[in-house]
Write a protein that holds these residues in place. Structure first.
Motif, PDB file in Angstrom:
ATOM      1  N   GLY A  28     -10.252  -7.060  -1.968  1.00 26.08           N
ATOM      2  CA  GLY A  28      -9.693  -6.555  -0.652  1.00 26.08           C
ATOM      3  C   GLY A  28      -8.218  -6.057  -0.797  1.00 26.08           C
ATOM      4  N   VAL A  29      -7.934  -5.892  -2.140  1.00 26.77           N
ATOM      5  CA  VAL A  29      -6.555  -5.445  -2.531  1.00 26.77           C
ATOM      6  C   VAL A  29      -6.644  -4.389  -3.331  1.00 26.77           C
ATOM      7  CG1 VAL A  29      -4.171  -5.857  -3.485  1.00 26.77           C
ATOM      8  CG2 VAL A  29      -5.605  -7.766  -2.135  1.00 26.77           C
ATOM      9  N   PHE A  30      -5.893  -2.830  -2.894  1.00 31.90           N
ATOM     10  CA  PHE A  30      -6.325  -1.767  -3.367  1.00 31.90           C
ATOM     11  C   PHE A  30      -4.909  -1.031  -3.897  1.00 31.90           C
ATOM     12  CE2 PHE A  30      -9.906  -2.526  -0.739  1.00 31.90           C
ATOM     13  CZ  PHE A  30     -11.165  -2.294  -1.764  1.00 31.90           C
ATOM     14  N   ALA A  31      -4.949  -0.745  -4.945  1.00 28.78           N
ATOM     15  CA  ALA A  31      -3.738   0.175  -5.679  1.00 28.78           C
ATOM     16  C   ALA A  31      -4.225   1.766  -5.351  1.00 28.78           C
ATOM     17  CB  ALA A  31      -3.291  -0.145  -6.937  1.00 28.78           C
ATOM     18  N   ALA A  32      -3.338   2.619  -4.755  1.00 25.64           N
ATOM     19  CA  ALA A  32      -3.526   3.955  -4.645  1.00 25.64           C
ATOM     20  C   ALA A  32      -2.502   4.482  -5.622  1.00 25.64           C
ATOM     21  CB  ALA A  32      -3.560   4.359  -3.167  1.00 25.64           C
ATOM     22  N   ILE A  33      -2.782   4.858  -6.473  1.00 27.32           N
ATOM     23  CA  ILE A  33      -1.906   5.372  -7.723  1.00 27.32           C
ATOM     24  C   ILE A  33      -1.938   6.869  -7.631  1.00 27.32           C
ATOM     25  CG2 ILE A  33      -1.676   5.463 -10.154  1.00 27.32           C
ATOM     26  CD1 ILE A  33      -1.452   2.867  -8.985  1.00 27.32           C
ATOM     27  N   ALA A  34      -0.726   7.611  -7.560  1.00 25.28           N
ATOM     28  CA  ALA A  34      -0.261   8.808  -7.112  1.00 25.28           C
ATOM     29  C   ALA A  34      -0.884   9.531  -8.670  1.00 25.28           C
ATOM     30  CB  ALA A  34       0.988   8.898  -6.857  1.00 25.28           C
ATOM     31  N   GLY A  41      -0.456   1.083  -1.365  1.00 22.74           N
ATOM     32  CA  GLY A  41      -1.255  -0.230  -1.608  1.00 22.74           C
ATOM     33  C   GLY A  41      -2.105  -0.302   0.001  1.00 22.74           C
ATOM     34  N   ILE A  42      -3.144  -0.849  -0.446  1.00 23.47           N
ATOM     35  CA  ILE A  42      -4.214  -0.895   0.797  1.00 23.47           C
ATOM     36  C   ILE A  42      -4.589  -2.555   0.695  1.00 23.47           C
ATOM     37  CG2 ILE A  42      -6.456  -0.351   2.250  1.00 23.47           C
ATOM     38  CD1 ILE A  42      -6.112   2.311   0.723  1.00 23.47           C
ATOM     39  N   ILE A  43      -4.411  -3.012   1.971  1.00 20.43           N
ATOM     40  CA  ILE A  43      -4.698  -4.605   1.832  1.00 20.43           C
ATOM     41  C   ILE A  43      -5.521  -4.969   2.955  1.00 20.43           C
ATOM     42  CG2 ILE A  43      -3.765  -7.093   1.517  1.00 20.43           C
ATOM     43  CD1 ILE A  43      -1.260  -4.094   0.850  1.00 20.43           C
ATOM     44  N   ASP A  44      -6.622  -5.498   2.765  1.00 20.63           N
ATOM     45  CA  ASP A  44      -7.587  -6.124   3.648  1.00 20.63           C
ATOM     46  C   ASP A  44      -7.534  -7.342   3.837  1.00 20.63           C
ATOM     47  OD1 ASP A  44      -9.587  -6.257   5.569  1.00 20.63           O
ATOM     48  OD2 ASP A  44     -11.383  -5.747   4.190  1.00 20.63           O
ATOM     49  N   LEU A  45      -6.547  -7.799   5.089  1.00 18.55           N
ATOM     50  CA  LEU A  45      -6.414  -9.149   5.170  1.00 18.55           C
ATOM     51  C   LEU A  45      -7.641  -9.886   5.954  1.00 18.55           C
ATOM     52  CD1 LEU A  45      -2.759  -9.256   6.685  1.00 18.55           C
ATOM     53  CD2 LEU A  45      -3.610  -9.247   4.260  1.00 18.55           C
ATOM     54  N   GLY A  46      -8.773  -9.037   6.093  1.00 12.03           N
ATOM     55  CA  GLY A  46     -10.022  -9.802   6.892  1.00 12.03           C
ATOM     56  C   GLY A  46     -10.131  -9.199   8.312  1.00 12.03           C
ATOM     57  N   ASP A  47      -9.295  -9.403   9.112  1.00 12.65           N
ATOM     58  CA  ASP A  47      -9.273  -8.877  10.610  1.00 12.65           C
ATOM     59  C   ASP A  47      -8.270  -7.697  10.671  1.00 12.65           C
ATOM     60  OD1 ASP A  47      -6.928 -10.492  10.361  1.00 12.65           O
ATOM     61  OD2 ASP A  47      -7.163 -11.438  11.949  1.00 12.65           O
ATOM     62  N   THR A  92      -5.816  -4.641   8.348  1.00 12.76           N
ATOM     63  CA  THR A  92      -5.454  -3.773   7.319  1.00 12.76           C
ATOM     64  C   THR A  92      -3.787  -3.300   7.212  1.00 12.76           C
ATOM     65  OG1 THR A  92      -7.550  -2.947   6.888  1.00 12.76           O
ATOM     66  CG2 THR A  92      -5.901  -1.955   5.742  1.00 12.76           C
ATOM     67  N   ILE A  93      -3.214  -3.754   5.741  1.00 10.41           N
ATOM     68  CA  ILE A  93      -2.017  -3.387   5.821  1.00 10.41           C
ATOM     69  C   ILE A  93      -1.874  -1.787   4.995  1.00 10.41           C
ATOM     70  CG2 ILE A  93       0.463  -4.108   4.937  1.00 10.41           C
ATOM     71  CD1 ILE A  93      -0.421  -6.717   5.776  1.00 10.41           C
ATOM     72  N   ILE A  94      -1.020  -1.220   5.233  1.00 12.42           N
ATOM     73  CA  ILE A  94      -0.848  -0.017   4.050  1.00 12.42           C
ATOM     74  C   ILE A  94       0.702  -0.287   3.614  1.00 12.42           C
ATOM     75  CG2 ILE A  94      -0.214   2.325   3.891  1.00 12.42           C
ATOM     76  CD1 ILE A  94      -3.042   1.607   4.462  1.00 12.42           C
ATOM     77  N   PHE A  95       0.612  -0.225   2.001  1.00 14.83           N
ATOM     78  CA  PHE A  95       2.279  -0.471   1.684  1.00 14.83           C
ATOM     79  C   PHE A  95       2.721   0.923   1.222  1.00 14.83           C
ATOM     80  CE2 PHE A  95       4.982  -1.336  -1.929  1.00 14.83           C
ATOM     81  CZ  PHE A  95       5.820  -2.298  -1.369  1.00 14.83           C
ATOM     82  N   ASP A  96       3.707   1.623   1.748  1.00 10.69           N
ATOM     83  CA  ASP A  96       4.227   2.843   1.494  1.00 10.69           C
ATOM     84  C   ASP A  96       3.262   3.988   1.786  1.00 10.69           C
ATOM     85  OD1 ASP A  96       6.719   2.184   0.690  1.00 10.69           O
ATOM     86  OD2 ASP A  96       6.443   1.810  -1.406  1.00 10.69           O
ATOM     87  N   THR A  97       3.870   5.090   2.169  1.00 11.82           N
ATOM     88  CA  THR A  97       3.025   6.119   2.888  1.00 11.82           C
ATOM     89  C   THR A  97       3.024   7.497   2.495  1.00 11.82           C
ATOM     90  OG1 THR A  97       4.729   6.906   4.438  1.00 11.82           O
ATOM     91  CG2 THR A  97       3.343   4.988   5.194  1.00 11.82           C
ATOM     92  N   SER A  98       3.551   7.497   1.248  1.00  9.37           N
ATOM     93  CA  SER A  98       3.451   8.514   0.210  1.00  9.37           C
ATOM     94  C   SER A  98       4.548   9.748   0.568  1.00  9.37           C
ATOM     95  CB  SER A  98       2.415   9.317   0.034  1.00  9.37           C
ATOM     96  OG  SER A  98       1.913  10.127   1.070  1.00  9.37           O
ATOM     97  N   PHE A  99       4.389  11.022   0.113  1.00 12.50           N
ATOM     98  CA  PHE A  99       5.512  11.945   0.393  1.00 12.50           C
ATOM     99  C   PHE A  99       5.168  13.176   1.211  1.00 12.50           C
ATOM    100  CE2 PHE A  99       8.642  15.385  -1.725  1.00 12.50           C
ATOM    101  CZ  PHE A  99       9.566  15.016  -1.033  1.00 12.50           C
TER     102      PHE A  99
END
Length: 305
Positions: free
Chosen positions: A15-21, A32-38, A40-47
């Protein structure tokens, strides 16, 4: 999933994904993409817009829950310009980070749009340099730089300034049906205020640019001494995986390497040697951003005074 243009996706824990540039894409920093179950969180949105769009598409494919929160770890553009793709979500940053974003980005974005011809000229020069280059690795590096600049240029006129809609001071917790996300401000370091995201059930920490791997860290907007304190703070989290702001997925040893780098940089900065004559220490000579090493020496010398 179709071949990704801007990221390499890695599920570091369930449920925890790293999106590596990718070096040739328009992301320019990790997310980052984090599936909390119910939810989803995105960590940082790129350029770039197109990288952020791909990030959102990835999230919608690999998780089954809606994106509710989007986090900006700090104010630098390569981590927040994709906000416009997520403007229907709650975008979160620390109070200090939001203030810095609001203070700098409207004018900075305007300046960049007005300077687009300079970016195009830069691409032309990169192409000329590539034609003259004989070293295979340098040709590949120049090709990546050209492709990345073209990605940035292609949608720069369309970029909208989107400020975080929600703020926090020291931290906040987001509880999902399966996982918990702890958002923490570690204070000054890479910038005036940097935030990290910890997933305790999975032992995964998203660090933003507080941690970078095989890349010379950018020190101009931070403070190396406070940064070392921030690294000490995040070293106390029980993690199996560390997702840096730049570079591949790391572990605790990569944090130790960065601490050693900064410690050596401080000692080198104390030497009475002209900056261009200082040799990059062997462990870091192959890191990306060689020129940043020299600007870092200048920054630390100023801070030592």
């Amino acid at each position: 999933m179709n071949q990704l243009k801007h990221y390499t996706l890695e599920e570091v824990s369930e449920g925890v994904f790293a999106a590596i540039a990718k070096n040739s894409g328009g992301a320019c920093s990790n997310s980052g993409i984090i599936d909390l179950g119910d939810q989803t969180i995105i960590f940082d949105t790129s350029f770039t817009i197109q990288a952020a769009q791909e990030l959102r598409q990835i999230a919608e494919q690999v998780t089954k829950s809606p994106i509710t929160y989007v986090i900006n770890s700090h104010w630098h553009g390569d981590h927040i310009r994709g906000n416009m793709v997520f403007k229907d979500c709650s975008i979160i940053a620390s109070q200090k980070t939001k203030m810095k974003i609001d203070e700098t980005h409207p004018s900075l974005l305007k300046e960049h749009k007005e300077s687009i011809h300079q970016y195009k000229d830069h691409v032309t020069n990169l192409r000329k340099n590539r034609e003259l280059e004989e070293d295979k690795e340098e040709i590949e590096s120049l090709t990546d730089s050209i492709l990345q600049m073209e990605e940035i240029i292609s949608t720069l006129p369309e970029v909208e300034y989107i400020s975080p809609s929600h703020t926090f001071n020291e931290g906040m917790t987001i509880k999902g049906s399966q996982l918990t996300a702890q958002l923490i401000s570690v204070g000054q370091g890479h910038t005036e205020d940097d935030s990290i995201l910890f997933i305790p059930e999975r032992g995964v920490l998203f660090t933003g640019d507080i941690l970078v791997k095989n890349t010379h860290p950018y020190m101009l907007d931070g403070n190396v001494f406070e940064w070392l304190e921030s690294l000490k703070k995040i070293s106390e989290y029980p993690c199996s995986h560390w997702i840096p702001g730049h570079g591949k997925v790391g572990k605790i040893g990569d944090l130790t390497t960065l601490v050693n780098y900064m410690t050596e940089m401080i000692q080198l900065s104390k030497q009475n040697t002209d900056v261009p004559l200082i040799d990059i220490p062997e462990p870091y000579s192959s890191w990306k951003g060689r020129q940043t090493f020299y600007s870092n020496i200048e920054v630390i010398r100023t801070q030592l005074k």
